[in-house]
Design a protein around this motif. Structure first.
Motif, PDB file in Angstrom:
ATOM      1  N   LEU A  43       8.724  20.434   1.482  1.00  0.00           N
ATOM      2  CA  LEU A  43       9.533  21.662   1.475  1.00  0.00           C
ATOM      3  C   LEU A  43      10.577  21.676   2.590  1.00  0.00           C
ATOM      4  N   LYS A 213       4.395  29.461   5.328  1.00  0.00           N
ATOM      5  CA  LYS A 213       4.699  30.770   4.748  1.00  0.00           C
ATOM      6  C   LYS A 213       5.108  30.617   3.283  1.00  0.00           C
ATOM      7  N   LYS A 214       5.955  29.626   3.025  1.00  0.00           N
ATOM      8  CA  LYS A 214       6.389  29.390   1.644  1.00  0.00           C
ATOM      9  C   LYS A 214       5.216  29.009   0.752  1.00  0.00           C
ATOM     10  N   LEU A 215       4.327  28.168   1.262  1.00  0.00           N
ATOM     11  CA  LEU A 215       3.163  27.734   0.470  1.00  0.00           C
ATOM     12  C   LEU A 215       2.253  28.910   0.147  1.00  0.00           C
ATOM     13  N   LYS A 216       2.180  29.852   1.087  1.00  0.00           N
ATOM     14  CA  LYS A 216       1.347  31.034   0.837  1.00  0.00           C
ATOM     15  C   LYS A 216       2.000  31.908  -0.221  1.00  0.00           C
ATOM     16  N   GLU A 217       3.318  31.992  -0.154  1.00  0.00           N
ATOM     17  CA  GLU A 217       4.037  32.841  -1.117  1.00  0.00           C
ATOM     18  C   GLU A 217       4.046  32.254  -2.523  1.00  0.00           C
ATOM     19  N   ASN A 218       4.156  30.929  -2.619  1.00  0.00           N
ATOM     20  CA  ASN A 218       4.290  30.356  -3.962  1.00  0.00           C
ATOM     21  C   ASN A 218       2.958  29.940  -4.608  1.00  0.00           C
ATOM     22  N   GLY A 219       1.849  30.248  -3.934  1.00  0.00           N
ATOM     23  CA  GLY A 219       0.541  29.985  -4.538  1.00  0.00           C
ATOM     24  C   GLY A 219      -0.020  28.590  -4.275  1.00  0.00           C
ATOM     25  N   GLU A 220       0.830  27.728  -3.698  1.00  0.00           N
ATOM     26  CA  GLU A 220       0.413  26.347  -3.446  1.00  0.00           C
ATOM     27  C   GLU A 220      -0.714  26.285  -2.387  1.00  0.00           C
ATOM     28  N   TYR A 221      -0.649  27.164  -1.414  1.00  0.00           N
ATOM     29  CA  TYR A 221      -1.701  27.208  -0.390  1.00  0.00           C
ATOM     30  C   TYR A 221      -3.065  27.445  -1.051  1.00  0.00           C
ATOM     31  N   ARG A 223      -3.920  26.947  -4.083  1.00  0.00           N
ATOM     32  CA  ARG A 223      -4.263  25.830  -4.959  1.00  0.00           C
ATOM     33  C   ARG A 223      -4.882  24.676  -4.143  1.00  0.00           C
TER      34      ARG A 223
END
Ligand code: GLN
Length: 231
Positions: A43, A213-221, A223
Motif C-alpha cells: 500500500l 489504518k488503511k488495512l483496518k478500513e478496507n477489511g484486510e486487517y 482478513r
C-alpha cells in the motif's frame, strides 16, 4: 516500477519462531506480523528484507542502526519508548502463566514459591519475572526462543513459563501434543507495535501507521487476523 522511481528498501527484523505472528512454513516466513507488513509495504510503496533473529537481539540491532524496523510481537512499553519509536498498537496481548499439561498444583502466581520459571531473554515476560522474583520466591532460567522455553516446561525442568496469551493459546489449539496448559487468568494487558530507533526512520513509522489504518478500513486487517486465529 511504473513511474520509474526506485522504491525504498528497508531491513525489517522479526522474531524467528513466534506463531501465529511469525514462523517459517515451507521455507517462507508467514504469520500475522509478516502479512501485515507485506500488505502495508504494498500500500505504501516500499520494499523490505526480513531479518529473523532472536528477540533479545532486536532492540540492540535497532539502536545500532543495523536494521531499520522491527515487527516481532513486540509489546509497547514505556521503557521501550525511551529508546524506540513505536507505531499505533496493532494487536492486543498480555502475559499468561503456562505450565505442563496436567499440572493442577500451579493455578496462579501465588503457587510459584520455590519454583523455577523459564523466560525468554529481553521480553516483557522476562521483565515481569525479574520484577516479581523476590515477591514470588522464584528462580529464573533464561532462553533464546519460545520453543526452547516451552520444551523446558514440557520436560519438567522448569515449573512454569510466561508467554503472551495469543501465542500460547494458538500453540495449544494447533498442537494437540503441545503438552502445555494455561494456568489462571491473563496477568497483564498490552499492545503490539511496530518499532524503529527513536528519532530515526519517521518516514517508515508513518508509512506503517498510515498503512495499518488503511488495512483496518478496507477489511484486510480482519482478513489477515482471521486467517491465523480462528474464532
Ligand atoms: N510481547 C513480548 C515482548 O514484547 C514478547 C515478544 C516476543 O517474544 N517476540 O517482550
Amino acid at each position: 516500477n511504473s513511474n520509474g522511481k526506485t522504491k525504498k528498501k528497508y531491513i525489517i527484523s522479526t522474531d524467528a519462531t513466534y506463531a501465529p505472528f511469525e514462523y517459517e512454513e515451507n521455507g517462507k516466513y508467514v504469520g500475522i506480523d509478516i502479512d501485515l507488513l507485506d500488505a502495508i509495504a504494498k500500500l505504501e510503496g516500499f520494499e523490505y528484507e526480513l531479518k529473523p533473529m532472536n528477540f533479545k537481539g532486536i532492540i540492540p540491532a535497532l539502536q545500532a542502526g543495523q536494521i531499520d524496523g522491527a515487527i516481532a510481537g513486540m509489546s509497547i512499553t514505556d521503557e521501550r519508548k525511551k529508546v524506540l519509536d513505536m507505531s499505533e498498537g496493532y494487536y492486543e496481548s498480555g502475559l499468561a502463566l503456562v505450565v505442563k499439561e496436567g499440572n493442577n498444583t500451579i493455578k496462579s502466581l501465588e503457587d510459584l514459591k520455590g519454583k523455577t520459571f523459564a523466560v525468554k531473554k529481553g521480553t516483557a515476560g522476562a521483565k515481569f519475572a525479574e520484577d516479581n522474583k523476590e515477591k514470588l520466591g522464584v528462580t529464573i532460567k533464561y532462553f533464546d526462543n519460545t520453543p526452547s522455553m516451552f520444551q523446558e516446561v514440557k520436560n519438567g525442568n522448569a515449573d512454569a513459563t510466561l508467554e503472551d496469551y495469543p501465542v500460547i493459546a494458538y500453540m495449544i489449539k494447533v498442537d494437540p501434543n503441545s503438552g502445555l496448559q494455561i494456568a489462571g487468568e491473563k496477568l497483564t494487558k498490552n499492545y503490539y507495535g511496530f518499532a524503529v530507533k527513536k528519532g530515526q526512520n519517521k518516514e517508515l513509522l508513518d508509512a506503517f501507521n498510515r498503512g495499518l489504518k488503511k488495512l483496518k478500513e478496507n477489511g484486510e486487517y480482519d482478513r489477515i487476523i482471521a486467517k491465523y486465529i480462528k474464532k
